[in-house]
Design a protein around this motif. Structure first.
Motif, PDB file in Angstrom:
ATOM      1  N   LYS A  39      82.661 106.348 -28.578  1.00  0.00           N
ATOM      2  CA  LYS A  39      81.406 107.097 -28.724  1.00  0.00           C
ATOM      3  C   LYS A  39      80.211 106.148 -28.585  1.00  0.00           C
ATOM      4  N   MET A  40      80.262 105.032 -29.294  1.00  0.00           N
ATOM      5  CA  MET A  40      79.152 104.075 -29.245  1.00  0.00           C
ATOM      6  C   MET A  40      79.060 103.421 -27.866  1.00  0.00           C
ATOM      7  N   LEU A  41      80.195 103.111 -27.263  1.00  0.00           N
ATOM      8  CA  LEU A  41      80.172 102.519 -25.922  1.00  0.00           C
ATOM      9  C   LEU A  41      79.511 103.464 -24.921  1.00  0.00           C
ATOM     10  N   SER A  42      79.824 104.757 -25.020  1.00  0.00           N
ATOM     11  CA  SER A  42      79.218 105.711 -24.087  1.00  0.00           C
ATOM     12  C   SER A  42      77.719 105.853 -24.335  1.00  0.00           C
ATOM     13  N   GLU A  43      77.304 105.810 -25.605  1.00  0.00           N
ATOM     14  CA  GLU A  43      75.868 105.882 -25.921  1.00  0.00           C
ATOM     15  C   GLU A  43      75.134 104.648 -25.385  1.00  0.00           C
ATOM     16  N   ILE A  44      75.756 103.479 -25.540  1.00  0.00           N
ATOM     17  CA  ILE A  44      75.155 102.249 -25.012  1.00  0.00           C
ATOM     18  C   ILE A  44      75.046 102.340 -23.494  1.00  0.00           C
ATOM     19  N   ALA A  45      76.096 102.843 -22.860  1.00  0.00           N
ATOM     20  CA  ALA A  45      76.101 102.949 -21.399  1.00  0.00           C
ATOM     21  C   ALA A  45      74.981 103.863 -20.903  1.00  0.00           C
ATOM     22  N   ILE A  46      74.683 104.907 -21.656  1.00  0.00           N
ATOM     23  CA  ILE A  46      73.646 105.863 -21.242  1.00  0.00           C
ATOM     24  C   ILE A  46      72.248 105.320 -21.544  1.00  0.00           C
ATOM     25  N   HIS A  47      72.041 104.834 -22.762  1.00  0.00           N
ATOM     26  CA  HIS A  47      70.690 104.511 -23.223  1.00  0.00           C
ATOM     27  C   HIS A  47      70.280 103.051 -23.047  1.00  0.00           C
ATOM     28  N   ASP A  48      71.269 102.161 -22.853  1.00  0.00           N
ATOM     29  CA  ASP A  48      70.952 100.739 -22.702  1.00  0.00           C
ATOM     30  C   ASP A  48      71.869 100.111 -21.644  1.00  0.00           C
ATOM     31  N   VAL A  73      85.232 109.219 -19.788  1.00  0.00           N
ATOM     32  CA  VAL A  73      84.714 109.429 -18.430  1.00  0.00           C
ATOM     33  C   VAL A  73      83.374 108.715 -18.263  1.00  0.00           C
ATOM     34  N   ARG A  74      82.509 108.818 -19.262  1.00  0.00           N
ATOM     35  CA  ARG A  74      81.205 108.151 -19.182  1.00  0.00           C
ATOM     36  C   ARG A  74      81.351 106.632 -19.120  1.00  0.00           C
ATOM     37  N   ILE A  75      82.226 106.096 -19.955  1.00  0.00           N
ATOM     38  CA  ILE A  75      82.438 104.645 -19.968  1.00  0.00           C
ATOM     39  C   ILE A  75      83.015 104.194 -18.634  1.00  0.00           C
ATOM     40  N   ASN A  76      83.963 104.948 -18.115  1.00  0.00           N
ATOM     41  CA  ASN A  76      84.588 104.608 -16.841  1.00  0.00           C
ATOM     42  C   ASN A  76      83.546 104.564 -15.726  1.00  0.00           C
ATOM     43  N   ALA A  77      82.654 105.552 -15.698  1.00  0.00           N
ATOM     44  CA  ALA A  77      81.617 105.593 -14.665  1.00  0.00           C
ATOM     45  C   ALA A  77      80.699 104.379 -14.776  1.00  0.00           C
ATOM     46  N   ALA A  78      80.321 104.031 -15.999  1.00  0.00           N
ATOM     47  CA  ALA A  78      79.438 102.884 -16.199  1.00  0.00           C
ATOM     48  C   ALA A  78      80.151 101.580 -15.848  1.00  0.00           C
ATOM     49  N   CYS A  79      81.438 101.487 -16.175  1.00  0.00           N
ATOM     50  CA  CYS A  79      82.208 100.280 -15.856  1.00  0.00           C
ATOM     51  C   CYS A  79      82.324 100.096 -14.348  1.00  0.00           C
ATOM     52  N   ARG A  80      82.585 101.157 -13.644  1.00  0.00           N
ATOM     53  CA  ARG A  80      82.753 101.079 -12.192  1.00  0.00           C
ATOM     54  C   ARG A  80      81.462 100.592 -11.530  1.00  0.00           C
ATOM     55  N   ASP A  91      88.342 116.707 -26.765  1.00  0.00           N
ATOM     56  CA  ASP A  91      87.424 116.896 -25.639  1.00  0.00           C
ATOM     57  C   ASP A  91      86.307 115.850 -25.632  1.00  0.00           C
ATOM     58  N   PHE A  92      85.783 115.533 -26.813  1.00  0.00           N
ATOM     59  CA  PHE A  92      84.724 114.538 -26.866  1.00  0.00           C
ATOM     60  C   PHE A  92      85.241 113.162 -26.478  1.00  0.00           C
ATOM     61  N   ARG A  93      86.443 112.818 -26.925  1.00  0.00           N
ATOM     62  CA  ARG A  93      87.001 111.517 -26.553  1.00  0.00           C
ATOM     63  C   ARG A  93      87.167 111.422 -25.037  1.00  0.00           C
ATOM     64  N   ARG A  94      87.610 112.513 -24.404  1.00  0.00           N
ATOM     65  CA  ARG A  94      87.736 112.526 -22.941  1.00  0.00           C
ATOM     66  C   ARG A  94      86.385 112.346 -22.269  1.00  0.00           C
TER      67      ARG A  94
END
Length: 118
Positions: free
Chosen positions: A93-102, A63-70, A56-59
């Motif tokens: 996990k790190m990519l999604s954190e970067i997308a959110i915080h930086d 989703v977060r990375i995909n939204a940031a990429c788009r 579930d966390f990987r999914r």
């Protein structure tokens, strides 16, 4: 000689099983057989759901990375392909954190990946 029973051990076994069933509703926390069935199922589901949590966390990260990429004009699959070609070793996990915080930093990573894909 008096008859020896296994009373203390049996009581301990029952009490420990009923202790595991604390918080269950009704008979599931009071009656030994029902409590045993409920605890067995709860422990089985806990084991299964520990495995599902990773899934579930990987999914979620995907989703977060995909939204940031788009937002930066690239699809998720092309982004991951670009990262692999650039040999950038960041997990999801790190990519999604970067997308959110930086977001600015994530945009730089996306630009690097875009350069290799296109």
């Amino acid at each position: 000689m008096p008859r020896a029973t296994n009373g203390p051990a049996s009581r301990h076994r029952r009490n420990s099983r009923l202790k595991l069933a604390r918080g269950f509703k009704g008979a599931r926390s009071k009656l030994f057989r029902t409590a045993t069935e409920a605890v067995d199922r709860a422990q089985a589901m806990a084991y299964v759901h520990r495995k599902h949590k990773k899934r579930d966390f990987r999914r979620l990260w995907t989703v977060r990375i995909n939204a940031a990429c788009r937002m930066d004009g690239i699809s998720y699959s092309r982004f991951i392909d670009g990262l692999n070609k650039c040999e950038i070793k960041l997990n999801r996990k790190m990519l999604s954190e970067i997308a959110i915080h930086d977001p600015a930093g994530f945009t730089k990573v996306v630009e690097t990946a875009k350069a290799k894909v296109c």
